[in-house]
Design a protein around this motif. Structure first.
Motif, PDB file in Angstrom:
ATOM      1  N   VAL A 172     -49.709  66.006  32.772  1.00 28.77           N
ATOM      2  CA  VAL A 172     -48.552  66.376  33.576  1.00 28.77           C
ATOM      3  C   VAL A 172     -47.439  66.855  32.633  1.00 28.77           C
ATOM      4  CG1 VAL A 172     -46.730  65.471  35.090  1.00 28.77           C
ATOM      5  CG2 VAL A 172     -49.110  64.795  35.454  1.00 28.77           C
ATOM      6  N   SER A 173     -46.827  67.994  32.940  1.00 34.55           N
ATOM      7  CA  SER A 173     -45.708  68.505  32.141  1.00 34.55           C
ATOM      8  C   SER A 173     -44.430  67.829  32.620  1.00 34.55           C
ATOM      9  CB  SER A 173     -45.577  70.029  32.292  1.00 34.55           C
ATOM     10  OG  SER A 173     -46.674  70.677  31.715  1.00 34.55           O
ATOM     11  N   LYS A 174     -43.810  67.052  31.737  1.00 39.26           N
ATOM     12  CA  LYS A 174     -42.598  66.303  32.084  1.00 39.26           C
ATOM     13  C   LYS A 174     -41.458  66.814  31.206  1.00 39.26           C
ATOM     14  CE  LYS A 174     -43.379  61.824  32.705  1.00 39.26           C
ATOM     15  NZ  LYS A 174     -43.914  60.453  32.466  1.00 39.26           N
ATOM     16  N   LEU A 175     -40.472  67.449  31.828  1.00 40.07           N
ATOM     17  CA  LEU A 175     -39.421  68.162  31.104  1.00 40.07           C
ATOM     18  C   LEU A 175     -38.042  67.691  31.564  1.00 40.07           C
ATOM     19  CD1 LEU A 175     -40.986  71.710  31.641  1.00 40.07           C
ATOM     20  CD2 LEU A 175     -41.226  70.288  29.591  1.00 40.07           C
ATOM     21  N   TYR A 176     -37.055  67.808  30.656  1.00 37.62           N
ATOM     22  CA  TYR A 176     -35.675  67.533  31.069  1.00 37.62           C
ATOM     23  C   TYR A 176     -34.741  68.576  30.476  1.00 37.62           C
ATOM     24  CZ  TYR A 176     -34.109  65.551  26.541  1.00 37.62           C
ATOM     25  OH  TYR A 176     -33.743  65.379  25.221  1.00 37.62           O
ATOM     26  N   TYR A 177     -33.574  68.717  31.102  1.00 40.49           N
ATOM     27  CA  TYR A 177     -32.574  69.680  30.622  1.00 40.49           C
ATOM     28  C   TYR A 177     -31.186  69.082  30.816  1.00 40.49           C
ATOM     29  CZ  TYR A 177     -32.145  70.591  35.635  1.00 40.49           C
ATOM     30  OH  TYR A 177     -31.968  70.441  36.994  1.00 40.49           O
ATOM     31  N   ILE A 178     -30.253  69.525  30.013  1.00 40.99           N
ATOM     32  CA  ILE A 178     -28.839  69.167  30.145  1.00 40.99           C
ATOM     33  C   ILE A 178     -28.043  70.441  29.894  1.00 40.99           C
ATOM     34  CG2 ILE A 178     -26.922  67.755  29.269  1.00 40.99           C
ATOM     35  CD1 ILE A 178     -29.028  65.814  28.143  1.00 40.99           C
ATOM     36  N   GLY A 179     -27.153  70.803  30.822  1.00 44.35           N
ATOM     37  CA  GLY A 179     -26.388  72.014  30.565  1.00 44.35           C
ATOM     38  C   GLY A 179     -25.526  72.448  31.727  1.00 44.35           C
ATOM     39  N   PRO A 180     -24.773  73.544  31.522  1.00 39.71           N
ATOM     40  CA  PRO A 180     -23.855  74.024  32.553  1.00 39.71           C
ATOM     41  C   PRO A 180     -24.547  74.850  33.635  1.00 39.71           C
ATOM     42  CG  PRO A 180     -23.676  75.391  30.598  1.00 39.71           C
ATOM     43  CD  PRO A 180     -24.645  74.295  30.265  1.00 39.71           C
ATOM     44  N   MET A 181     -24.034  74.727  34.859  1.00 39.78           N
ATOM     45  CA  MET A 181     -24.448  75.528  36.013  1.00 39.78           C
ATOM     46  C   MET A 181     -23.180  76.176  36.585  1.00 39.78           C
ATOM     47  SD  MET A 181     -27.647  74.539  35.988  1.00 39.78           S
ATOM     48  CE  MET A 181     -28.378  73.251  34.963  1.00 39.78           C
ATOM     49  N   PHE A 182     -23.360  77.184  37.444  1.00 41.58           N
ATOM     50  CA  PHE A 182     -22.208  77.947  37.917  1.00 41.58           C
ATOM     51  C   PHE A 182     -22.334  78.237  39.413  1.00 41.58           C
ATOM     52  CE2 PHE A 182     -23.240  78.795  33.554  1.00 41.58           C
ATOM     53  CZ  PHE A 182     -22.025  78.728  32.898  1.00 41.58           C
ATOM     54  N   ARG A 183     -21.297  77.849  40.161  1.00 45.02           N
ATOM     55  CA  ARG A 183     -21.260  78.171  41.590  1.00 45.02           C
ATOM     56  C   ARG A 183     -19.823  78.520  41.983  1.00 45.02           C
ATOM     57  NH1 ARG A 183     -24.912  73.379  44.472  1.00 45.02           N
ATOM     58  NH2 ARG A 183     -26.670  73.497  43.012  1.00 45.02           N
ATOM     59  N   TYR A 184     -19.686  79.605  42.720  1.00 44.97           N
ATOM     60  CA  TYR A 184     -18.364  80.007  43.186  1.00 44.97           C
ATOM     61  C   TYR A 184     -18.075  79.263  44.480  1.00 44.97           C
ATOM     62  CZ  TYR A 184     -14.293  82.843  44.229  1.00 44.97           C
ATOM     63  OH  TYR A 184     -13.006  83.242  44.491  1.00 44.97           O
ATOM     64  N   GLU A 185     -17.358  78.153  44.372  1.00 45.52           N
ATOM     65  CA  GLU A 185     -16.973  77.379  45.542  1.00 45.52           C
ATOM     66  C   GLU A 185     -15.589  76.791  45.303  1.00 45.52           C
ATOM     67  OE1 GLU A 185     -19.827  74.311  46.213  1.00 45.52           O
ATOM     68  OE2 GLU A 185     -19.972  73.736  44.128  1.00 45.52           O
ATOM     69  N   GLN A 186     -14.984  76.263  46.340  1.00 44.14           N
ATOM     70  CA  GLN A 186     -13.617  75.757  46.233  1.00 44.14           C
ATOM     71  C   GLN A 186     -13.596  74.489  45.390  1.00 44.14           C
ATOM     72  OE1 GLN A 186     -11.068  77.500  47.291  1.00 44.14           O
ATOM     73  NE2 GLN A 186      -9.655  76.023  46.410  1.00 44.14           N
ATOM     74  N   PRO A 187     -12.889  74.495  44.266  1.00 46.25           N
ATOM     75  CA  PRO A 187     -12.860  73.301  43.414  1.00 46.25           C
ATOM     76  C   PRO A 187     -12.213  72.120  44.128  1.00 46.25           C
ATOM     77  CG  PRO A 187     -12.039  75.234  42.231  1.00 46.25           C
ATOM     78  CD  PRO A 187     -12.136  75.615  43.676  1.00 46.25           C
ATOM     79  N   GLN A 188     -12.751  70.934  43.887  1.00 45.06           N
ATOM     80  CA  GLN A 188     -12.183  69.689  44.395  1.00 45.06           C
ATOM     81  C   GLN A 188     -12.661  68.572  43.493  1.00 45.06           C
ATOM     82  OE1 GLN A 188     -14.261  68.202  48.091  1.00 45.06           O
ATOM     83  NE2 GLN A 188     -14.819  70.366  48.269  1.00 45.06           N
ATOM     84  N   ALA A 189     -12.330  67.344  43.830  1.00 44.90           N
ATOM     85  CA  ALA A 189     -12.685  66.214  42.971  1.00 44.90           C
ATOM     86  C   ALA A 189     -14.182  66.210  42.676  1.00 44.90           C
ATOM     87  CB  ALA A 189     -12.283  64.904  43.640  1.00 44.90           C
ATOM     88  N   GLY A 190     -14.533  66.288  41.402  1.00 44.63           N
ATOM     89  CA  GLY A 190     -15.930  66.240  41.005  1.00 44.63           C
ATOM     90  C   GLY A 190     -16.701  67.519  41.224  1.00 44.63           C
ATOM     91  N   ARG A 191     -16.026  68.589  41.667  1.00 44.97           N
ATOM     92  CA  ARG A 191     -16.716  69.857  41.931  1.00 44.97           C
ATOM     93  C   ARG A 191     -15.992  70.974  41.189  1.00 44.97           C
ATOM     94  NH1 ARG A 191     -17.787  71.261  48.019  1.00 44.97           N
ATOM     95  NH2 ARG A 191     -19.602  69.952  47.667  1.00 44.97           N
ATOM     96  N   TYR A 192     -16.711  71.619  40.308  1.00 49.32           N
ATOM     97  CA  TYR A 192     -16.147  72.717  39.507  1.00 49.32           C
ATOM     98  C   TYR A 192     -17.018  73.953  39.659  1.00 49.32           C
ATOM     99  CZ  TYR A 192     -13.348  69.118  37.197  1.00 49.32           C
ATOM    100  OH  TYR A 192     -12.478  68.096  36.939  1.00 49.32           O
ATOM    101  N   ARG A 193     -16.453  75.099  39.297  1.00 49.61           N
ATOM    102  CA  ARG A 193     -17.235  76.338  39.335  1.00 49.61           C
ATOM    103  C   ARG A 193     -18.180  76.426  38.137  1.00 49.61           C
ATOM    104  NH1 ARG A 193     -12.577  80.451  41.824  1.00 49.61           N
ATOM    105  NH2 ARG A 193     -12.708  79.525  43.919  1.00 49.61           N
TER     106      ARG A 193
END
Length: 421
Positions: A101-122
């Motif tokens: 079984v291929s078991k992989l992990y990642y850590i990094g930035p993602m991007f979404r254009y949405e209205q910023p609020q507590a805990g939610r960023y673009r």
């Protein structure tokens, strides 16, 4: 007027970034224990990948992606989530040829254009894992348990796991009719998005925050599972119970992505206002084939680091910050000050964190700097000591001072610091 950071982004400054490093370090250490290996994929991909992988009827693809034409007239998008890119890399690099079984992990930035609020960023950051090549519900349970263990080990309290089955394509096709029949009488009262979803993907109406009142009493997909899906879901619950992962069934949980099959789950924690979801995931058995590979089953999760830090703060849980300095070196006199340049380098070579003054300040100001750095030791070198091959070392915790041979100071202090850790 000075240039400021774009809306929905943040600068992670010294003093704060160390908390991120702590979370990332814990994620890496935990993945090593669970035998997941790191993968790093591009921050941007061909837009088609997300249209096919995430789903054209999702809010992410319809409204939130950062998409642009590059100089080769190709449509490119910043990644809005991690799974599609990992699946693309899995297919393109033929990782499906591996015997295990291929078991992989990642850590990094993602991007979404949405209205910023507590805990939610673009621009936001996720820690995620993906496991390919097994339909065993035990791997679903392992993925959920890894996420729960991560929250537990960083000290988060009152984290709950919600689980549901979203069936397979055949189950969903039959369920689609039931859900359309249920919402038909109120179709015109639904929000504009849900009116569009009614024909294209009616199951996602259940995920809408605006139209929740219309969904009360709606038929659940769990009531319409076939034998295969029901068996898988029951086995998952048995495994979670055996692993000691507390969970509750949420028959309305469908997640915001189209690729899920069978298992869907979310982690909940209070502390960041109306938003209480701090991570989630599920199984995606058809996604590899959708993206163009020899189809392989898969399951994974994504955890939002910004939200985790907010909940930690709300719960009053201290996250380790910057590590104190091991040694601060002070030179008194022209020759001694010049010699400290080499000494600091030797201390660093011995594995110690070391610093010196670069602003020609008085000894009092340098001692204050050592305090700000929370230095364990201050090493003071004067011209007379330099001539004798000696140096004065002060233990800041006790105030005790001693004289050491200049040639031995790096090895002696390195031994003490290692012994105290």
């Amino acid at each position: 007027m000075s240039i400021q950071k774009p809306k929905g982004t943040q600068d992670l400054l010294p003093g704060v970034v160390e908390k991120w490093q702590y979370l990332e370090g814990k994620a890496r250490e935990l993945c090593a224990r669970f035998n997941y290996r790191e993968i790093r994929t591009p921050i941007f991909e061909h837009t088609e990948l997300f249209q096919r992988g995430v789903g054209e009827t999702t809010d992410i693809v319809e409204k939130e992606m950062y998409t642009f034409m590059d100089k080769g007239d190709r449509s490119i998008s910043l990644r809005p989530e991690g799974t599609a890119g990992v699946v693309r890399a899995y297919v393109e690099n033929k990782l499906y040829g591996e015997p295990d079984v291929s078991k992989l992990y990642y850590i990094g930035p993602m991007f979404r254009y949405e209205q910023p609020q507590a805990g939610r960023y673009r621009q936001f950051h996720q820690f995620g894992i993906e496991a390919f090549g097994s339909v065993d519900p035990a791997i679903d349970a392992e993925v959920i348990a890894l996420g729960y263990t991560f929250y537990k080990e960083i000290g988060l309290k009152d984290v709950t796991v919600e689980v549901n089955s979203v069936g397979n394509p055949a189950v969903r096709a039959a369920y689609r009719t039931h859900i359309q029949q249920f919402f038909a009488p109120v179709k015109e009262q639904l929000c504009k998005d849900c009116q569009s979803r009614y024909d294209r993907n009616p199951m996602r109406i259940l995920d809408c925050k605006i139209d929740q009142k219309f969904g009360e009493g709606a038929p659940t997909i769990v009531e319409h599972l076939d034998e295969e899906c029901r068996t898988h879901f029951e086995a998952l619950q048995e495994h979670l119970t055996a692993l000691g992962v507390p969970f509750r069934l949420n028959p309305r949980l469908v997640r915001g992505l189209d690729y899920y099959t069978h298992t869907a789950f979310e982690y909940k924690a209070a502390g960041i206002g109306a938003i209480d979801t701090i991570g989630g995931g599920g199984r995606f058995n058809g996604l590899v084939g959708q993206i163009g590979g020899n189809d392989q089953p898969g399951v994974g999760l994504g955890l939002g680091l910004e939200r985790i830090l907010l909940v930690l703060q709300a719960q009053g849980i201290e996250v380790p910050g910057a590590k104190p300095l091991d040694v601060y070196v002070i030179g008194l006199g022209e020759a001694a000050e010049k010699a400290t340049v080499k000494l600091v380098h030797e201390l660093r070579g011995a594995g110690l964190s070391a610093e010196r003054d670069y602003q020609s300040r008085k000894i009092k100001a340098q001692m204050k700097s050592a305090d700000r750095h929370q230095a364990a030791y201050v090493a003071i070198l004067g011209d007379d000591e330099l001539a004798k091959g000696e140096i004065t070392v002060k233990a800041m915790a006790t105030g005790e001072q001693e004289t050491l041979a200049l040639s031995d100071v790096a090895s002696v202090l390195a031994g003490r610091v290692r012994g105290s850790n």
